[in-house]
Design an enzyme around this catalytic site. Structure first.
Site, PDB file in Angstrom:
ATOM      1  N   CYS A 102       0.706  -1.337   0.009  1.00 46.26           N
ATOM      2  CA  CYS A 102      -0.055   0.069  -0.064  1.00 46.26           C
ATOM      3  C   CYS A 102       0.983   0.986   0.114  1.00 46.26           C
ATOM      4  O   CYS A 102       1.823   1.359   0.679  1.00 46.26           O
ATOM      5  CB  CYS A 102      -0.819   0.102   1.487  1.00 46.26           C
ATOM      6  SG  CYS A 102      -1.827   1.241   1.338  1.00 46.26           S
ATOM      7  N   GLU A 145      -8.929  -0.873  -2.833  1.00 41.98           N
ATOM      8  CA  GLU A 145      -9.315   0.650  -2.608  1.00 41.98           C
ATOM      9  C   GLU A 145     -10.615   1.042  -2.071  1.00 41.98           C
ATOM     10  O   GLU A 145     -10.789   1.727  -1.195  1.00 41.98           O
ATOM     11  CB  GLU A 145      -9.338   1.254  -3.987  1.00 41.98           C
ATOM     12  CG  GLU A 145      -8.179   1.021  -4.948  1.00 41.98           C
ATOM     13  CD  GLU A 145      -6.955   1.454  -4.161  1.00 41.98           C
ATOM     14  OE1 GLU A 145      -6.981   2.626  -3.381  1.00 41.98           O
ATOM     15  OE2 GLU A 145      -5.896   1.000  -4.213  1.00 41.98           O
ATOM     16  N   HIS A 148      -9.957   0.992   1.584  1.00 39.24           N
ATOM     17  CA  HIS A 148      -9.637   2.484   1.998  1.00 39.24           C
ATOM     18  C   HIS A 148     -10.679   3.243   2.150  1.00 39.24           C
ATOM     19  O   HIS A 148     -10.847   4.281   3.263  1.00 39.24           O
ATOM     20  CB  HIS A 148      -8.662   2.821   0.967  1.00 39.24           C
ATOM     21  CG  HIS A 148      -7.500   2.595   1.058  1.00 39.24           C
ATOM     22  ND1 HIS A 148      -6.575   3.135   2.062  1.00 39.24           N
ATOM     23  CD2 HIS A 148      -6.461   2.151   0.084  1.00 39.24           C
ATOM     24  CE1 HIS A 148      -5.209   2.457   1.882  1.00 39.24           C
ATOM     25  NE2 HIS A 148      -5.050   2.139   0.836  1.00 39.24           N
TER      26      HIS A 148
HETATM   27 CO    CO Z   1      -3.824   1.039  -0.025  1.00 40.68          CO
END
Ligand code: CO
Length: 175
Positions: A102, A145, A148
């Site tokens: 990441c 994603e 996230h």
């Molecule tokens: Co990431």
């Protein structure tokens, strides 16, 4: 324009549930600027395949997949792809452990179990709804994603975490 920093793992914004973007705001200067900053920040990372808005400090439901990743296996070069208010509409039951890193968790890598296939419905940077299915690394990026946007980092799920210095991880996938 100043360089946009990618925030690192202790930043509170990475742990927030990002907010939906109002459809009529998508074409606003503010949202378009955020998208431009995300693309620029991603383009500076040789090993980056995708980025989510919280990674540049903006708690909104937007992620960008690099054209580099979309171009793999294709003859024509693809542009970066923008996903606004993305929703996973289908995940394969079949999962696989995949190596993951990441851009906000330098320089850790680990194994994360991800569905092999994923289908996402989202709006593009013009506000148009679309649906995109993917397998392999792109499906992995969708899942990473969207995590996230929900305040989840891959290190919450990963096993076999290891610290790999930049010189050794050029082949890894980071989002
Ligand atoms: Co990431």
């Amino acid at each position: 324009m100043p360089v946009t920093k990618i925030v690192q793992k202790d930043a509170p914004v990475l742990r927030q549930i990002a907010e939906e973007v109002a459809v009529k705001e998508i074409t606003s200067k503010k949202v378009q600027d955020t998208i431009a900053k995300m693309k620029r920040a991603l383009s500076r990372e040789d090993d980056g395949v995708a980025i989510a808005a919280p990674q540049i400090g903006v708690s909104q439901r937007i992620f960008v997949v690099s054209g580099k990743l979309l171009t793999r296996g294709k003859e024509e070069e693809q542009a970066d792809m923008v996903f606004i208010n993305p929703e996973i509409v289908k995940l394969s039951r079949k999962k696989q452990k995949m190596e993951e890193g990441c851009l906000s968790v330098r320089w850790l890598y680990g194994q994360v179990e991800r569905s092999e296939k994923a289908t996402v419905r989202a709006r593009d940077e013009h506000g148009k709804l679309f649906t995109k299915g993917a397998s392999g690394i792109l499906a992995q990026a969708f899942q990473h994603e969207i995590d996230h946007l929900n305040g989840i980092l891959f290190i919450d799920k990963a096993t076999d975490l290891e610290d790999l210095p930049p010189a050794d991880n050029s082949e890894q996938n980071n989002g």
